[in-house]
Design a protein around this motif. Structure first.
Motif, PDB file in Angstrom:
ATOM      1  N   VAL A  21      97.027 111.561  98.923  1.00  0.00           N
ATOM      2  CA  VAL A  21      98.006 111.004  99.856  1.00  0.00           C
ATOM      3  C   VAL A  21      99.221 110.566  99.052  1.00  0.00           C
ATOM      4  N   ILE A  22     100.391 111.083  99.452  1.00  0.00           N
ATOM      5  CA  ILE A  22     101.653 110.725  98.808  1.00  0.00           C
ATOM      6  C   ILE A  22     102.447 109.871  99.784  1.00  0.00           C
ATOM      7  N   LEU A  23     102.876 108.700  99.326  1.00  0.00           N
ATOM      8  CA  LEU A  23     103.636 107.786 100.161  1.00  0.00           C
ATOM      9  C   LEU A  23     104.887 107.382  99.399  1.00  0.00           C
ATOM     10  N   VAL A  24     106.042 107.518 100.052  1.00  0.00           N
ATOM     11  CA  VAL A  24     107.316 107.129  99.455  1.00  0.00           C
ATOM     12  C   VAL A  24     107.945 106.099 100.374  1.00  0.00           C
ATOM     13  N   GLU A  25     108.342 104.956  99.803  1.00  0.00           N
ATOM     14  CA  GLU A  25     108.973 103.933 100.628  1.00  0.00           C
ATOM     15  C   GLU A  25     110.147 103.298  99.912  1.00  0.00           C
ATOM     16  N   GLN A  26     111.129 102.919 100.712  1.00  0.00           N
ATOM     17  CA  GLN A  26     112.358 102.287 100.235  1.00  0.00           C
ATOM     18  C   GLN A  26     112.818 101.326 101.314  1.00  0.00           C
ATOM     19  N   GLY A  28     114.743  99.574 104.059  1.00  0.00           N
ATOM     20  CA  GLY A  28     115.776 100.087 104.957  1.00  0.00           C
ATOM     21  C   GLY A  28     115.527 101.505 105.439  1.00  0.00           C
ATOM     22  N   TYR A  29     114.418 102.099 105.012  1.00  0.00           N
ATOM     23  CA  TYR A  29     114.089 103.477 105.383  1.00  0.00           C
ATOM     24  C   TYR A  29     112.661 103.537 105.937  1.00  0.00           C
ATOM     25  N   ALA A  30     112.424 104.509 106.800  1.00  0.00           N
ATOM     26  CA  ALA A  30     111.074 104.739 107.321  1.00  0.00           C
ATOM     27  C   ALA A  30     110.189 105.260 106.191  1.00  0.00           C
ATOM     28  N   VAL A  31     108.930 104.860 106.197  1.00  0.00           N
ATOM     29  CA  VAL A  31     107.975 105.319 105.197  1.00  0.00           C
ATOM     30  C   VAL A  31     107.736 106.821 105.375  1.00  0.00           C
ATOM     31  N   TRP A  32     107.664 107.538 104.264  1.00  0.00           N
ATOM     32  CA  TRP A  32     107.369 108.979 104.261  1.00  0.00           C
ATOM     33  C   TRP A  32     105.982 109.134 103.660  1.00  0.00           C
ATOM     34  N   GLN A  33     105.067 109.777 104.392  1.00  0.00           N
ATOM     35  CA  GLN A  33     103.699 109.950 103.904  1.00  0.00           C
ATOM     36  C   GLN A  33     103.182 111.338 104.245  1.00  0.00           C
ATOM     37  N   ARG A  34     102.520 111.962 103.289  1.00  0.00           N
ATOM     38  CA  ARG A  34     101.917 113.282 103.485  1.00  0.00           C
ATOM     39  C   ARG A  34     100.611 113.342 102.702  1.00  0.00           C
ATOM     40  N   ASN A  47     109.638 117.476  98.412  1.00  0.00           N
ATOM     41  CA  ASN A  47     110.951 116.898  98.625  1.00  0.00           C
ATOM     42  C   ASN A  47     110.842 115.915  99.787  1.00  0.00           C
ATOM     43  N   ALA A  48     110.712 114.635  99.473  1.00  0.00           N
ATOM     44  CA  ALA A  48     110.565 113.599 100.490  1.00  0.00           C
ATOM     45  C   ALA A  48     111.948 113.126 100.926  1.00  0.00           C
ATOM     46  N   VAL A  49     112.337 113.445 102.151  1.00  0.00           N
ATOM     47  CA  VAL A  49     113.626 113.021 102.690  1.00  0.00           C
ATOM     48  C   VAL A  49     113.379 111.795 103.557  1.00  0.00           C
ATOM     49  N   LEU A  50     113.942 110.671 103.154  1.00  0.00           N
ATOM     50  CA  LEU A  50     113.748 109.418 103.899  1.00  0.00           C
ATOM     51  C   LEU A  50     114.803 109.274 104.996  1.00  0.00           C
ATOM     52  N   THR A  51     114.379 108.675 106.103  1.00  0.00           N
ATOM     53  CA  THR A  51     115.256 108.451 107.256  1.00  0.00           C
ATOM     54  C   THR A  51     115.548 106.972 107.382  1.00  0.00           C
ATOM     55  N   THR A  53     116.120 103.371 108.728  1.00  0.00           N
ATOM     56  CA  THR A  53     115.565 102.628 109.837  1.00  0.00           C
ATOM     57  C   THR A  53     116.719 102.142 110.707  1.00  0.00           C
ATOM     58  N   PRO A  54     116.641 102.351 112.036  1.00  0.00           N
ATOM     59  CA  PRO A  54     117.740 101.889 112.908  1.00  0.00           C
ATOM     60  C   PRO A  54     118.008 100.400 112.719  1.00  0.00           C
ATOM     61  N   GLY A  55     119.284 100.063 112.696  1.00  0.00           N
ATOM     62  CA  GLY A  55     119.703  98.670 112.552  1.00  0.00           C
ATOM     63  C   GLY A  55     119.874  98.215 111.122  1.00  0.00           C
ATOM     64  N   THR A  56     119.648  99.090 110.142  1.00  0.00           N
ATOM     65  CA  THR A  56     119.880  98.729 108.746  1.00  0.00           C
ATOM     66  C   THR A  56     121.149  99.380 108.245  1.00  0.00           C
TER      67      THR A  56
END
Length: 57
Positions: A21-26, A28-34, A47-51, A53-56
């Protein structure tokens, strides 16, 4: 990686065969997990593209 900190991006990791399980977090951004399955002798690129988070900003 599999619930443990493995470093900052970009990273090059050597993983054992099987599912991981690969998890990328930052902030102000939604967590990316695969979940990826590693086969012997194969290399994969992720290539983990982070989105934002609304309101940040």
């Amino acid at each position: 990686m599999d619930g443990k900190f493995s470093g900052s991006t970009p990273s090059k990791l050597q993983l054992t065969e099987g599912a991981h399980v690969i998890l990328v977090e930052q902030t102000g951004y939604a967590v990316w997990q695969r979940t990826v399955t590693i086969s012997p002798g194969n290399d994969i690129n992720i290539n983990a593209v982070l989105t934002k988070t609304p309101g940040t900003q």
